[in-house]
Design a protein around this motif. Structure first.
Motif, mmCIF file in Angstrom:
data_model
loop_
_atom_site.group_PDB
_atom_site.id
_atom_site.type_symbol
_atom_site.label_atom_id
_atom_site.label_comp_id
_atom_site.label_asym_id
_atom_site.label_seq_id
_atom_site.Cartn_x
_atom_site.Cartn_y
_atom_site.Cartn_z
ATOM 1 N N MET A 110 0.847 -1.185 0.000
ATOM 2 C CA MET A 110 0.000 0.000 0.000
ATOM 3 C C MET A 110 0.889 1.244 0.000
ATOM 4 O O MET A 110 1.694 1.434 0.902
ATOM 5 N N ASN A 111 0.751 2.071 -1.032
ATOM 6 C CA ASN A 111 1.547 3.281 -1.181
ATOM 7 C C ASN A 111 0.651 4.493 -0.974
ATOM 8 O O ASN A 111 -0.256 4.737 -1.771
ATOM 9 N N GLU A 112 0.907 5.231 0.108
ATOM 10 C CA GLU A 112 0.090 6.410 0.392
ATOM 11 C C GLU A 112 0.436 7.529 -0.586
ATOM 12 O O GLU A 112 1.600 7.774 -0.876
ATOM 13 N N ILE A 113 -0.593 8.183 -1.098
ATOM 14 C CA ILE A 113 -0.431 9.326 -1.987
ATOM 15 C C ILE A 113 -0.651 10.569 -1.123
ATOM 16 O O ILE A 113 -1.730 10.752 -0.566
ATOM 17 N N GLU A 114 0.394 11.397 -1.007
ATOM 18 C CA GLU A 114 0.323 12.572 -0.150
ATOM 19 C C GLU A 114 0.218 13.841 -0.974
ATOM 20 O O GLU A 114 0.728 13.917 -2.092
ATOM 21 N N CYS A 115 -0.420 14.836 -0.397
ATOM 22 C CA CYS A 115 -0.574 16.130 -1.041
ATOM 23 C C CYS A 115 0.746 16.896 -0.943
ATOM 24 O O CYS A 115 1.422 16.855 0.082
ATOM 25 N N GLU A 116 1.121 17.580 -2.010
ATOM 26 C CA GLU A 116 2.367 18.330 -2.053
ATOM 27 C C GLU A 116 2.191 19.813 -1.752
ATOM 28 O O GLU A 116 3.158 20.557 -1.777
#
Length: 157
Positions: A110-116
């Motif tokens: 599971m790869n978390e997608i973070e806000c930049e």
């Protein structure tokens, strides 16, 4: 049925125009069915030359409206940490730099997608459980004044 023959059967049915196939031999039953719905759903994602037919390129439209958060890899997109949990974010939500927006599962990781950057979620063009491609837009974020993340309109990982 021997494994090699089973593989040949699957290949033949896959290449044919047959929608479904059922085979029974000595108590063993094999049923195959093609899902044309999936093929229709994924075909527009593969089509990228919509300009030739007078169609707008969705990626360019999204880029003009805000910053794109793109998938860093091929996998399955999940909008929530669990099936019964609420989504990480929804359209209209205010987000902060480093906040988890979603998850892309690849090879059981599971790869978390973070806000930049700090901003507001304007669009989520993918649905929970969708297969996503490398570089496919997952979120469109409109940065808020004083937000971080540089001047680049598109960011991926």
């Amino acid at each position: 049925m021997e494994f090699e023959n089973l593989l040949k059967l699957v290949e033949c049915v896959s290449k044919s125009k047959v929608d479904s196939f059922c085979y029974e031999e000595g108590g063993t039953k094999i049923r195959m069915k093609k899902s044309w719905e999936k093929a229709q759903v994924t075909a527009p994602a593969i089509l990228t030359s919509g300009k030739e037919e007078g169609l707008e390129d969705a990626a360019e439209t999204a880029a003009a409206e805000g910053r794109q958060v793109k998938s860093p890899l091929v996998g399955i997109f999940y909008a929530a940490p669990a099936e019964d949990a609420p989504p990480f974010v929804s359209v209209g939500d205010t987000v902060r730099k480093g906040q988890t927006l979603g998850i892309v599962e690849a090879m059981k990781l599971m790869n978390e997608i973070e806000c930049e950057c700090d901003g507001v979620v304007e669009e989520i063009p993918v649905k929970n459980g969708d297969a996503v491609e490398y570089g496919q837009t997952l979120f469109v974020i409109t940065p808020v004044s004083g937000g971080t993340g540089g001047s680049d309109e598109t960011f991926g990982y």
